[in-house]
Design an enzyme around this catalytic site. Structure first.
Site, PDB file in Angstrom:
ATOM      1  N   ASN A  54       1.656  -2.395  11.665  1.00 23.54           N
ATOM      2  CA  ASN A  54       1.049  -1.802  10.283  1.00 23.54           C
ATOM      3  C   ASN A  54       0.807  -2.871   9.508  1.00 23.54           C
ATOM      4  O   ASN A  54       1.718  -3.263   8.784  1.00 23.54           O
ATOM      5  CB  ASN A  54       2.292  -0.854  10.106  1.00 23.54           C
ATOM      6  N   TRP A  55      -0.496  -3.088   8.992  1.00 25.18           N
ATOM      7  CA  TRP A  55      -0.722  -3.953   8.350  1.00 25.18           C
ATOM      8  C   TRP A  55      -0.466  -3.475   6.735  1.00 25.18           C
ATOM      9  O   TRP A  55      -0.672  -4.579   5.768  1.00 25.18           O
ATOM     10  CB  TRP A  55      -2.083  -4.349   8.484  1.00 25.18           C
ATOM     11  N   LYS A  56      -0.306  -2.436   6.360  1.00 22.56           N
ATOM     12  CA  LYS A  56      -0.071  -1.797   5.333  1.00 22.56           C
ATOM     13  C   LYS A  56      -1.064  -2.078   4.339  1.00 22.56           C
ATOM     14  O   LYS A  56      -2.412  -2.463   4.826  1.00 22.56           O
ATOM     15  CB  LYS A  56       1.299  -2.208   4.651  1.00 22.56           C
ATOM     16  N   HIS A  89       5.126   7.928   6.723  1.00 22.90           N
ATOM     17  CA  HIS A  89       5.762   6.532   6.514  1.00 22.90           C
ATOM     18  C   HIS A  89       6.647   6.787   5.015  1.00 22.90           C
ATOM     19  O   HIS A  89       6.104   7.350   4.210  1.00 22.90           O
ATOM     20  CB  HIS A  89       4.625   5.613   6.428  1.00 22.90           C
ATOM     21  N   GLU A 141       6.874   4.944   2.557  1.00 23.81           N
ATOM     22  CA  GLU A 141       6.087   4.450   1.499  1.00 23.81           C
ATOM     23  C   GLU A 141       5.334   5.530   0.855  1.00 23.81           C
ATOM     24  O   GLU A 141       5.144   5.582  -0.408  1.00 23.81           O
ATOM     25  CB  GLU A 141       5.271   3.025   1.765  1.00 23.81           C
ATOM     26  N   GLU A 178      12.483   4.823  11.006  1.00 23.09           N
ATOM     27  CA  GLU A 178      12.424   3.523  10.198  1.00 23.09           C
ATOM     28  C   GLU A 178      13.362   3.835   8.978  1.00 23.09           C
ATOM     29  O   GLU A 178      13.246   4.605   7.896  1.00 23.09           O
ATOM     30  CB  GLU A 178      11.191   3.387   9.607  1.00 23.09           C
ATOM     31  N   GLY A 197      11.072  -3.984   5.294  1.00 24.20           N
ATOM     32  CA  GLY A 197      10.801  -5.036   4.305  1.00 24.20           C
ATOM     33  C   GLY A 197      11.891  -5.798   3.798  1.00 24.20           C
ATOM     34  O   GLY A 197      11.575  -6.514   2.828  1.00 24.20           O
ATOM     35  N   SER A 239      12.102  -4.175   9.474  1.00 20.36           N
ATOM     36  CA  SER A 239      12.381  -5.714   9.833  1.00 20.36           C
ATOM     37  C   SER A 239      12.435  -6.115  11.296  1.00 20.36           C
ATOM     38  O   SER A 239      13.249  -7.084  11.290  1.00 20.36           O
ATOM     39  CB  SER A 239      13.781  -5.971   8.899  1.00 20.36           C
ATOM     40  N   GLY A 274       5.728  -4.084  10.423  1.00 18.64           N
ATOM     41  CA  GLY A 274       5.111  -4.213   9.326  1.00 18.64           C
ATOM     42  C   GLY A 274       4.718  -5.879   9.138  1.00 18.64           C
ATOM     43  O   GLY A 274       3.848  -6.275   9.693  1.00 18.64           O
ATOM     44  N   GLY A 275       5.840  -6.672   8.420  1.00 18.38           N
ATOM     45  CA  GLY A 275       5.592  -8.003   8.093  1.00 18.38           C
ATOM     46  C   GLY A 275       5.234  -8.858   9.004  1.00 18.38           C
ATOM     47  O   GLY A 275       4.209  -9.396   8.986  1.00 18.38           O
TER      48      GLY A 275
END
Ligand code: PGA
Length: 254
Positions: free
Chosen positions: A9-11, A94, A96, A166, A172, A211, A232-233
């Site tokens: 997920n590049w967000k 998600h 966020e 999640e 993150g 993470s 993610g990251g």
């Protein structure tokens, strides 16, 4: 047997050139038939990413979907557009989006419905906050999030769901849930899925996200009910993403 899925997920990261170079690195990657791989670029980079990944096994997904259909909905990206761009998956719920963009139960249910009616496959994200976990409410929160979507959706479409657990406190932060903590929640989710859908609930993939990196992926993937990762990251750095994928490819499917 559940085939693992490693999803990036590049967000809201990267300009067009970044998306192109990441997509090219993915197109050049070597992928096993035993583990699926997917990426979720920002909307505006979907077309460029799709063009590069077209003849690769990397599956395309969208980070969100409009709760509306086609027409006078300024700023919205609908399911027909996403299907037309070659998306297969859509992330729904998600944390966020739940916490920052006002996606409530009603909006999420509409997004699940739009995803399914566009011929796309929803990845429903659920997870508790640190406060909820510390208050002993993690199970109620996670199963409550599942229930609230389930009671509004067409149950015949249940087998098309993928779930991503999640925990909000792990996203993150660099502090992943331990394999034991994650597996406990995945077991709650599995039991819930089997209760709703019997054998199809056994076959539903439950991804872990929060993470995930090259250092913790192998242990997580060894757990009985962890069927892959939503990353993610670490999905923005090709070497890290490939390492996570390799750990999935080296783990046994269950
Ligand atoms: P993270 O994000 O891997 O950066 O923790 C996971 C996610 O939000 O999907």
């Amino acid at each position: 047997m559940r085939k693992k899925l490693v999803a990036g997920n590049w967000k809201s990261n990267g300009l067009l050139a970044d998306a192109r170079s990441l997509a090219q690195a993915l197109a050049d990657g070597s992928w096993s038939q035993a583990v699926d791989v997917a990426v979720f670029p920002p909307y505006v980079h979907l077309a460029a990413t799709q063009a590069i990944l077209e003849s690769s096994p990397v599956i395309l997904g969208a980070q969100d979907i409009s709760p509306f259909w086609v027409g006078a909905f300024t700023g919205e990206i609908n399911g027909a557009m996403l299907a037309d761009l070659g998306c297969h998956y859509v992330l729904v719920g998600h944390s966020e989006r739940r916490s920052l963009c006002g996606d409530d139960d009603d909006a999420l249910s509409r997004k699940i419905e739009r995803t399914l009616s566009s011929g796309l496959a929803p990845i429903l994200c659920v997870g508790e906050t640190l406060e909820e976990r510390e208050g002993g409410r993690a199970r109620d929160v996670v199963l409550g999030q599942l229930d609230s979507v389930w009671k509004r959706m067409d149950h015949a479409a249940g087998p098309q769901l993928t779930i991503a657990y999640e925990p909000v406190w792990a996203i993150g932060t660099g502090h992943s849930a331990s394999p034991g903590e994650a597996e406990e929640v995945h077991r709650w989710i599995r039991t819930w899925l089997v209760g709703q859908m019997a054998a199809a609930g056994e076959a539903t993939r439950i991804l872990y996200g929060g993470s995930v990196n090259g250092g913790n992926a192998a242990e997580l993937f060894r757990c009985q009910n962890i069927d892959g990762a939503l990353v993610g990251g670490a999905s923005l750095k090709i070497e890290d993403f490939l390492e996570i994928y390799r750990h999935a490819a080296n783990s046994r499917n269950k």
